[in-house]
Write a protein that holds these residues in place. Structure first.
Motif, PDB file in Angstrom:
ATOM      1  N   ARG A  35       0.764  -1.270   0.051  1.00  0.00           N
ATOM      2  CA  ARG A  35      -0.107   0.094  -0.068  1.00  0.00           C
ATOM      3  C   ARG A  35       0.745   1.475  -0.036  1.00  0.00           C
ATOM      4  N   TYR A  36       1.542   1.247   0.628  1.00  0.00           N
ATOM      5  CA  TYR A  36       2.674   2.684   0.861  1.00  0.00           C
ATOM      6  C   TYR A  36       3.196   3.042  -0.365  1.00  0.00           C
ATOM      7  N   ARG A  56       2.056   2.293  -3.444  1.00  0.00           N
ATOM      8  CA  ARG A  56       0.875   2.167  -4.534  1.00  0.00           C
ATOM      9  C   ARG A  56       0.811   3.839  -4.836  1.00  0.00           C
ATOM     10  N   VAL A  98      -4.828   3.224  -6.720  1.00  0.00           N
ATOM     11  CA  VAL A  98      -5.787   3.190  -5.616  1.00  0.00           C
ATOM     12  C   VAL A  98      -7.002   3.900  -6.217  1.00  0.00           C
ATOM     13  N   PHE A 139       4.452   7.991   2.424  1.00  0.00           N
ATOM     14  CA  PHE A 139       2.980   7.997   2.354  1.00  0.00           C
ATOM     15  C   PHE A 139       2.470   6.571   3.162  1.00  0.00           C
ATOM     16  N   LYS A 140       2.224   6.824   4.512  1.00  0.00           N
ATOM     17  CA  LYS A 140       1.854   5.710   5.218  1.00  0.00           C
ATOM     18  C   LYS A 140       0.519   5.514   5.317  1.00  0.00           C
ATOM     19  N   GLY A 141      -0.467   5.233   4.685  1.00  0.00           N
ATOM     20  CA  GLY A 141      -1.928   5.006   4.597  1.00  0.00           C
ATOM     21  C   GLY A 141      -2.387   3.762   5.362  1.00  0.00           C
ATOM     22  N   SER A 193      -7.170   2.467   1.783  1.00  0.00           N
ATOM     23  CA  SER A 193      -7.029   2.964   0.064  1.00  0.00           C
ATOM     24  C   SER A 193      -7.248   4.463   0.471  1.00  0.00           C
ATOM     25  N   GLN A 215      -4.752   6.198   2.091  1.00  0.00           N
ATOM     26  CA  GLN A 215      -3.294   6.296   1.565  1.00  0.00           C
ATOM     27  C   GLN A 215      -3.436   7.733   0.293  1.00  0.00           C
ATOM     28  N   GLN A 258      -2.931  10.408   2.367  1.00  0.00           N
ATOM     29  CA  GLN A 258      -1.526  10.875   2.652  1.00  0.00           C
ATOM     30  C   GLN A 258      -0.481  11.095   1.632  1.00  0.00           C
TER      31      GLN A 258
END
Length: 199
Positions: free
Chosen positions: A12-13, A15, A20, A49-51, A54, A57, A60
């Motif tokens: 995720r971080y 992406r 997303v 970017f530590k979401g 989604s 994210q 962030q």
């Protein structure tokens, strides 16, 4: 027929916004985004970017790269209601400035500029891999004279039928048969070596 794309292609971080927001509409620029996140993390000594999910994210990302201009959102299809709902929600935070320069403390201004360009919200504004390699940040490196770069540039784009052409039928036919798996793997490695020899 291309295989369906997934929003879970990367952690995720790392992406890119398009993975997303429009998880079936992405291409090579997501790789540029991921590399920029990784290099940025090395410089910043923390995840950029530590979401937590989604939606967070995307929030962030915008909190660090800044609120995108309308011209940076034209890649989102008008009928992508989920994406527009997320952006409408994020708009409630108001206009946010870019914090990238302060998040990327480095004396190498060219590298900082390159990373900022690679983290453009609009995927079409990100440099290609070759453009990034030719950037002033890597002035001592000459991609046109590097054998690895030349070999990568000569490779064809990924084709989902690859495994069929490289004898993975045995693996599909009997995935629990370890002998068949080994045989298929050896055949695939031999085919790859033959392909590389042609380069």
């Amino acid at each position: 027929q291309a295989p369906p794309l997934s929003s879970y292609v990367v952690t995720r971080y790392y992406r890119a916004p398009e993975v997303v927001l429009t998880p079936t509409l992405y291409s090579y620029p997501i790789d540029i985004w991921g590399v920029a996140c990784t290099i940025g993390e090395v410089i910043a000594q923390r995840v950029l970017f530590k979401g937590e999910n989604s939606i967070d994210q995307v929030l962030q990302i915008i909190m660090v790269v800044g609120t995108p201009e309308a011209s940076e959102l034209t890649w989102i299809p008008p009928d992508s209601f989920d994406a527009h709902d997320v952006l409408d929600y994020i708009a409630t935070y108001g206009w946010l400035p870019s914090l990238l320069e302060e998040r990327l403390p480095t004396e190498n201004r060219e590298l900082q500029r390159l990373i900022i360009g690679c983290l453009s919200f609009d995927p079409a504004r990100r440099p290609s891999a070759m453009e990034a390699l030719r950037h002033a940040a890597f002035s001592a490196f000459r991609p046109e004279s590097d054998r690895s770069v030349a070999a990568a540039a000569a490779m064809k784009a990924f084709d989902s039928s690859w495994e069929i052409h490289h004898r993975w039928e045995a693996l599909r036919a009997s995935p629990d048969d370890l002998t068949a798996v080994r045989r298929a793997l050896k055949a695939t490695c031999a085919a790859l070596e033959a392909d590389q020899a042609l380069l």
